[in-house]
Motif scaffolding. Structure first.
Motif, PDB file in Angstrom:
ATOM      1  N   ASP A  13     -42.438  47.493 -21.829  1.00 49.02           N
ATOM      2  CA  ASP A  13     -42.502  48.918 -20.942  1.00 49.02           C
ATOM      3  C   ASP A  13     -41.357  49.626 -20.991  1.00 49.02           C
ATOM      4  O   ASP A  13     -40.509  49.157 -20.126  1.00 49.02           O
ATOM      5  CB  ASP A  13     -43.675  49.027 -19.900  1.00 49.02           C
ATOM      6  CG  ASP A  13     -43.801  50.151 -19.387  1.00 49.02           C
ATOM      7  OD1 ASP A  13     -44.952  50.510 -19.521  1.00 49.02           O
ATOM      8  OD2 ASP A  13     -43.068  50.979 -19.289  1.00 49.02           O
ATOM      9  N   ASP A  15     -40.636  52.750 -19.554  1.00 49.06           N
ATOM     10  CA  ASP A  15     -40.302  53.099 -18.359  1.00 49.06           C
ATOM     11  C   ASP A  15     -39.827  52.070 -17.392  1.00 49.06           C
ATOM     12  O   ASP A  15     -38.937  52.430 -16.651  1.00 49.06           O
ATOM     13  CB  ASP A  15     -41.678  53.918 -17.859  1.00 49.06           C
ATOM     14  CG  ASP A  15     -41.842  55.044 -18.872  1.00 49.06           C
ATOM     15  OD1 ASP A  15     -41.016  55.777 -19.220  1.00 49.06           O
ATOM     16  OD2 ASP A  15     -43.062  55.540 -18.822  1.00 49.06           O
ATOM     17  N   ASP A  16     -40.301  51.171 -17.360  1.00 47.65           N
ATOM     18  CA  ASP A  16     -40.034  50.040 -16.535  1.00 47.65           C
ATOM     19  C   ASP A  16     -38.626  49.279 -16.812  1.00 47.65           C
ATOM     20  O   ASP A  16     -38.030  49.288 -15.851  1.00 47.65           O
ATOM     21  CB  ASP A  16     -41.252  48.722 -16.368  1.00 47.65           C
ATOM     22  CG  ASP A  16     -42.170  48.967 -15.730  1.00 47.65           C
ATOM     23  OD1 ASP A  16     -42.057  49.639 -14.741  1.00 47.65           O
ATOM     24  OD2 ASP A  16     -43.459  48.720 -16.053  1.00 47.65           O
ATOM     25  N   LEU A  18     -36.306  51.117 -17.938  1.00 48.59           N
ATOM     26  CA  LEU A  18     -35.454  52.341 -17.564  1.00 48.59           C
ATOM     27  C   LEU A  18     -35.127  52.224 -15.823  1.00 48.59           C
ATOM     28  O   LEU A  18     -34.239  52.330 -15.319  1.00 48.59           O
ATOM     29  CB  LEU A  18     -36.121  53.799 -17.658  1.00 48.59           C
ATOM     30  CG  LEU A  18     -35.381  54.910 -17.286  1.00 48.59           C
ATOM     31  CD1 LEU A  18     -34.128  55.078 -17.935  1.00 48.59           C
ATOM     32  CD2 LEU A  18     -36.117  56.180 -17.581  1.00 48.59           C
ATOM     33  N   PHE A  19     -36.419  52.212 -15.241  1.00 44.88           N
ATOM     34  CA  PHE A  19     -36.471  52.029 -13.648  1.00 44.88           C
ATOM     35  C   PHE A  19     -35.513  50.887 -13.292  1.00 44.88           C
ATOM     36  O   PHE A  19     -34.630  50.757 -12.425  1.00 44.88           O
ATOM     37  CB  PHE A  19     -37.666  51.599 -13.110  1.00 44.88           C
ATOM     38  CG  PHE A  19     -38.631  52.831 -13.122  1.00 44.88           C
ATOM     39  CD1 PHE A  19     -38.286  54.133 -13.187  1.00 44.88           C
ATOM     40  CD2 PHE A  19     -40.234  52.635 -13.342  1.00 44.88           C
ATOM     41  CE1 PHE A  19     -39.092  55.171 -13.316  1.00 44.88           C
ATOM     42  CE2 PHE A  19     -41.092  53.620 -13.489  1.00 44.88           C
ATOM     43  CZ  PHE A  19     -40.265  55.003 -13.625  1.00 44.88           C
ATOM     44  N   ASN A  62     -47.349  40.648 -19.269  1.00 51.39           N
ATOM     45  CA  ASN A  62     -48.237  41.119 -20.275  1.00 51.39           C
ATOM     46  C   ASN A  62     -47.376  41.974 -21.180  1.00 51.39           C
ATOM     47  O   ASN A  62     -47.047  42.987 -21.248  1.00 51.39           O
ATOM     48  CB  ASN A  62     -49.321  42.145 -19.286  1.00 51.39           C
ATOM     49  CG  ASN A  62     -50.258  42.561 -20.172  1.00 51.39           C
ATOM     50  OD1 ASN A  62     -50.686  42.032 -21.460  1.00 51.39           O
ATOM     51  ND2 ASN A  62     -50.863  43.849 -20.118  1.00 51.39           N
ATOM     52  N   THR A  91     -47.146  44.001 -13.036  1.00 52.20           N
ATOM     53  CA  THR A  91     -47.983  45.014 -12.539  1.00 52.20           C
ATOM     54  C   THR A  91     -49.130  44.360 -11.376  1.00 52.20           C
ATOM     55  O   THR A  91     -49.245  44.885 -10.453  1.00 52.20           O
ATOM     56  CB  THR A  91     -48.721  45.837 -13.564  1.00 52.20           C
ATOM     57  OG1 THR A  91     -47.633  46.172 -14.739  1.00 52.20           O
ATOM     58  CG2 THR A  91     -49.401  47.144 -12.763  1.00 52.20           C
ATOM     59  N   SER A  92     -49.661  43.422 -12.230  1.00 49.83           N
ATOM     60  CA  SER A  92     -50.988  42.688 -11.509  1.00 49.83           C
ATOM     61  C   SER A  92     -50.577  41.840 -10.469  1.00 49.83           C
ATOM     62  O   SER A  92     -49.290  41.092 -10.769  1.00 49.83           O
ATOM     63  CB  SER A  92     -52.009  42.193 -12.338  1.00 49.83           C
ATOM     64  OG  SER A  92     -51.533  41.065 -12.663  1.00 49.83           O
ATOM     65  N   SER A  94     -52.917  39.312  -9.514  1.00 49.38           N
ATOM     66  CA  SER A  94     -54.360  38.710  -9.181  1.00 49.38           C
ATOM     67  C   SER A  94     -53.726  37.267  -9.305  1.00 49.38           C
ATOM     68  O   SER A  94     -52.686  36.818  -9.336  1.00 49.38           O
ATOM     69  CB  SER A  94     -54.906  38.557 -10.590  1.00 49.38           C
ATOM     70  OG  SER A  94     -54.487  37.807 -11.545  1.00 49.38           O
ATOM     71  N   LYS A 112     -44.401  44.860  -9.235  1.00 52.95           N
ATOM     72  CA  LYS A 112     -43.918  45.770  -9.540  1.00 52.95           C
ATOM     73  C   LYS A 112     -44.099  47.186  -8.386  1.00 52.95           C
ATOM     74  O   LYS A 112     -45.390  47.568  -8.276  1.00 52.95           O
ATOM     75  CB  LYS A 112     -44.224  46.709 -10.828  1.00 52.95           C
ATOM     76  CG  LYS A 112     -43.464  45.897 -11.966  1.00 52.95           C
ATOM     77  CD  LYS A 112     -43.794  46.321 -13.294  1.00 52.95           C
ATOM     78  CE  LYS A 112     -43.104  45.308 -14.492  1.00 52.95           C
ATOM     79  NZ  LYS A 112     -43.781  45.783 -15.812  1.00 52.95           N
ATOM     80  N   PRO A 113     -43.403  47.494  -7.580  1.00 49.39           N
ATOM     81  CA  PRO A 113     -43.675  48.502  -6.576  1.00 49.39           C
ATOM     82  C   PRO A 113     -43.723  49.996  -7.108  1.00 49.39           C
ATOM     83  O   PRO A 113     -43.569  50.138  -8.350  1.00 49.39           O
ATOM     84  CB  PRO A 113     -42.244  48.531  -5.564  1.00 49.39           C
ATOM     85  CG  PRO A 113     -41.323  48.003  -6.652  1.00 49.39           C
ATOM     86  CD  PRO A 113     -41.987  47.053  -7.733  1.00 49.39           C
ATOM     87  N   SER A 114     -44.357  50.718  -6.171  1.00 46.89           N
ATOM     88  CA  SER A 114     -44.835  52.009  -6.550  1.00 46.89           C
ATOM     89  C   SER A 114     -43.701  53.060  -6.223  1.00 46.89           C
ATOM     90  O   SER A 114     -44.003  54.088  -6.284  1.00 46.89           O
ATOM     91  CB  SER A 114     -46.309  52.292  -6.457  1.00 46.89           C
ATOM     92  OG  SER A 114     -46.452  52.188  -5.015  1.00 46.89           O
ATOM     93  N   ASP A 115     -42.671  52.660  -5.453  1.00 44.60           N
ATOM     94  CA  ASP A 115     -41.660  53.647  -5.361  1.00 44.60           C
ATOM     95  C   ASP A 115     -40.203  52.999  -5.356  1.00 44.60           C
ATOM     96  O   ASP A 115     -40.043  51.886  -5.342  1.00 44.60           O
ATOM     97  CB  ASP A 115     -41.975  54.304  -3.974  1.00 44.60           C
ATOM     98  CG  ASP A 115     -41.396  53.666  -2.987  1.00 44.60           C
ATOM     99  OD1 ASP A 115     -40.104  53.721  -2.607  1.00 44.60           O
ATOM    100  OD2 ASP A 115     -42.246  53.067  -2.240  1.00 44.60           O
ATOM    101  N   PHE A 116     -39.497  53.966  -5.855  1.00 46.73           N
ATOM    102  CA  PHE A 116     -38.065  53.443  -6.393  1.00 46.73           C
ATOM    103  C   PHE A 116     -37.196  52.765  -5.276  1.00 46.73           C
ATOM    104  O   PHE A 116     -36.635  51.661  -5.505  1.00 46.73           O
ATOM    105  CB  PHE A 116     -37.138  54.648  -6.850  1.00 46.73           C
ATOM    106  CG  PHE A 116     -36.173  54.369  -7.738  1.00 46.73           C
ATOM    107  CD1 PHE A 116     -36.376  53.528  -8.905  1.00 46.73           C
ATOM    108  CD2 PHE A 116     -34.729  54.758  -7.286  1.00 46.73           C
ATOM    109  CE1 PHE A 116     -35.172  53.422  -9.775  1.00 46.73           C
ATOM    110  CE2 PHE A 116     -33.832  54.287  -8.154  1.00 46.73           C
ATOM    111  CZ  PHE A 116     -34.078  53.742  -9.216  1.00 46.73           C
TER     112      PHE A 116
END
Lengths: 147, 594
Positions: A13, A15-16, A18-19, A62, A91-92, A94, A112-116
């Motif tokens: 990914d 974007d990932d 890049l982060f 994935n 991301t998951s 499970s 993967k966290p949802s804020d930087f």
């Protein structure tokens, strides 16, 4: 900790990636980040003769062509690679994935966290751990890293 | 049991028959003997009579010869010599007759010999007298002496004849006595034997009659049993057959013909014509089984297809066992069962199962899509926003900052929504492994999960002792988390939230308004709070998916939490209900079976 830490990331990914890169730019630890785009590329890179082996490998699960689980299985079979600490970076979160990667010998599991800022905290924590020491105390409860 | 009775009775009848025959033979042999002795006795009577007659004849002839001689001597007429000559001849005949008749009796023979010599001398004397009388002149003195001597001899003859007759009479008497003795025993003996045989015949008649009645009764019972068996076969969709392994004869029950698509007794069953009805692909099964049947005494059980008269294919299962009997009977008896319907149902069920599995797989794929593919873009949106907000270089106006905060809040809400939805679908599909678990531990775990919120709200939790129950542990823990979380979320701001958890053991019939199993034991666990509460009219609808009572964004939930609670309780065959009063608090009751 004055040495440069070599970090390898396999993630399809954009974007990932890049982060990830940005996060390490902001972390105040000397690092060299190398990034591959999928599992096949990862294995090709690791099997090159003239590379410096990473101190830690971040592995997305994935991915097209070759999944993270497949890469994990292969790496653990190759004598000179199997000692590299592996951090699952997915991301998951499970139960099945956590269980399987733990059994197959990954060292830590990062959702993967949802804020930087959380991302930066987690990555800092992972790269500053002395993995040789940490591995001996490895158990299922502390496998999933949460901040 | 019945068989044994009839068998022993047949032995009995046989012996009766043999006894009767021997009695008849005995009676007829006795009768024969009687008639023989009767015959004998009449013969002896005739014999005596004949002897008597011949002797009388002899005397008469002698007398007539004597009188002829007398007549000749007096008249000197030769006419008188004719009876004399005739008498001489007759006497000889009489003697030869008597000799014949008396040949077997020594005493009478000697008597006869003596009589013969006397008669001869008498005849000589007669002749001498005749000769003397015909001389001229005749010697009167010598003639007189000769005639006197002749008279003496005649007297002796009479005496001897009388003796002989007496002896004969004596013999007759003895024989008669002996015969009468024999005859006198017979009537009593015969009567006795006749009475005895009469008794035997009456008894055997009684016995035969009884056996016949028993036989009729057994026949009737057998008929009823056969009919009810036929009936059972028809209703149960099975049939029976017998295969005599010695004669290779087959017998089908009525329903077996029907199951084959024929009228009962429509054909003579043989191994060959049954084989013709087998589905071509299954003929090997039958051949294999026949080999097995001939070589072993084991019971068998096979599945195969037959083709009916009308061409339809039916699935059969056939079970057979060996029947061996002391009379060297060797029969295979079997039951055929038409299982076509079950077979087709099974196939339909299998197809449904496959469809269900496919559906489950699709659901799993959906879950994965929801967990991964939906979360990923959302997470990126969140990260980008957080980077913009945290960035020191960007110059956002106050309004922009406000908008970004709202976007962030909306994205967070969407994340919670996705997580909750996933949780709900996992509650549906996760494997249900029941374990005996201490609910106190599950409650403790739930409290720990909520520790942060409890601390923030300064809430007080009062829990009674909970039982150990057979449950799916993580689901019950989730149930506690959701219920306590719910109470915490809708607590009042101005007072300390107090959540009381109680537990009571009840019987199913204690709660007639619920559809509990009356005879089962349940645990009623209640979670009571002093929060905002709700109107009782919403008590049902709060468990519906996405149903929310509070519009106020402060209390906004996803409307999934209580639906998950309901699902979990249903997974445990229990019930959940809610009671509420606005401003006073809410109570959630759960009934879990033991």
């Amino acid at each position: 900790m004055n040495e440069v830490i070599h970090i390898l990331l396999a993630d399809d990914d954009e974007d990932d990636r890049l982060f990830f890169k940005d996060a390490f730019k902001e972390i105040k630890v000397k690092t060299v980040v190398h990034i591959v785009n999928d599992g096949v590329e990862l294995m090709n890179h690791l099997l090159k003769e003239d590379i410096t082996l990473p101190h830690i490998l971040f592995l997305d699960l994935n991915m097209p062509r070759k999944s993270g689980i497949e890469c994990l299985t292969e790496i653990k079979k190759i004598p000179h690679l199997k000692e590299i600490p592996i951090s699952i970076y997915s991301t998951s979160a499970s139960d099945e994935d956590i269980e399987e990667t733990f059994v197959k010998g990954a060292n830590v599991y990062i959702k993967k966290p949802s804020d930087f800022s959380t991302l930066k905290k987690i990555l800092t924590q992972v790269i500053t751990v002395n993995w040789q020491y940490h591995t001996s105390g490895l158990n299922r409860d502390t496998f999933l890293l949460s901040i | 049991m019945n068989f044994r009775k009839i068998f022993s009775s047949s032995v009995f009848l046989k012996s009766i028959f043999i006894i009767s025959i021997s009695i008849l033979i005995f009676i007829s042999s006795i009768s024969y003997k009687h008639s023989v002795s009767l015959n004998d006795s009449s013969k002896w009577l005739t014999h005596s009579y004949k002897v008597h007659l011949e002797l009388e004849q002899l005397i008469t002839n002698l007398k007539s010869a004597e009188s002829g001689q007398h007549g000749f001597i007096i008249t000197q007429d030769t006419v008188f010599l004719t009876p004399y000559n005739t008498a001489k001849k007759e006497i000889n005949i009489s003697f030869s007759n008597l000799k014949k008749i008396l040949a077997d009796n020594k005493k009478q023979v000697s008597n006869l010999d003596f009589l013969n010599s006397l008669t001869t001398s008498r005849l000589k004397l007669l002749e001498l007298a005749l000769n003397l009388s015909s001389e001229k002149p005749f010697n009167k003195v010598l003639l007189g002496e000769t005639m006197l001597l002749g008279n003496e001899v005649m007297l002796k003859i009479d005496k001897r004849v009388d003796q002989m007759i007496d002896l004969e009479m004596q013999y007759l008497k003895e024989r008669r006595a002996k015969y009468e003795n024999e005859i006198s025993f017979t009537p009593i003996g015969t009567l006795f034997i006749l009475l005895f045989s009469l008794l035997v015949f009456i008894f055997s008649y009684y016995k035969m009659n009884k056996d016949l009645l028993n036989l009729t009764k057994s026949n009737k019972e057998l008929l009823i049993k056969t009919e009810s068996f036929n009936h059972a076969e028809e209703i149960g969709g099975f049939s029976s057959w017998q295969w005599d392994l010695k004669t290779n004869k087959l017998i089908y029950s009525k329903n077996n013909y029907k199951l084959l698509g024929y009228e009962p007794e429509a054909f003579m069953p043989t191994l060959e014509n049954f084989f013709d009805l087998i589905h071509p692909d299954d003929k090997d099964i039958i051949l294999e089984n026949r080999k097995k049947i001939l070589n072993t005494n084991l019971s068998t059980n096979i599945n195969f297809r037959i083709i009916r008269k009308d061409g339809s294919i039916r699935h059969w299962v056939s079970m057979s066992k060996l029947l061996i009997d002391s009379n060297s009977l060797k029969i295979r008896i079997g039951i055929n069962r038409d299982i076509t319907e079950q077979y087709l149902n099974n196939i339909a069920l299998e197809e449904k199962n496959i469809a269900l599995e496919r559906g489950n797989k699709e659901l799993a794929t959906f879950n994965h899509a929801a967990s991964h593919d939906l979360q990923e873009p959302l997470r990126k949106i969140q990260i980008f926003i957080s980077r913009i907000v945290e960035s020191k270089t960007s110059n956002l106006s106050e309004t922009d900052t406000e908008y970004f905060a709202r976007i962030q809040s909306a994205a967070n809400r969407m994340r919670v929504l996705i997580d909750d939805l996933l949780l709900f679908s996992r509650t549906n599909k996760a494997e249900k492994v029941f374990e005996k678990t201490d609910l106190n531990i599950l409650l403790e775990n739930a409290t720990q999960e909520l520790a942060q919120v409890i601390e923030e709200k300064n809430a007080v939790l009062e829990a009674a002792e909970l039982p150990k129950l057979n449950v799916i542990p993580f689901q019950i823990q989730q149930l506690f988390i959701n219920l306590i979380g719910n109470s915490l979320k809708y607590s009042k701001k101005d007072i300390t939230p107090v959540i009381k958890i109680n537990c009571k053991k009840i019987m199913g019939w204690d709660e007639p308004t619920l559809k509990l199993d009356a005879a089962k034991i349940y645990y009623k666990i209640s979670v009571k709070d002093n929060g905002l509460g709700f109107e009782q009219q919403y008590a049902e609808s709060i468990f519906t998916l996405f149903q929310r009572l509070h519009q106020d964004s402060e209390y906004s939930g996803t409307g999934i939490g209580l639906s998950i609670c309901k699902k979990i309780v249903e997974n445990h065959n229990g019930f959940i209900s809610a009671e509420g009063k606005p401003g006073k608090g809410a109570t959630f009751n759960i009934w879990l079976p033991v």
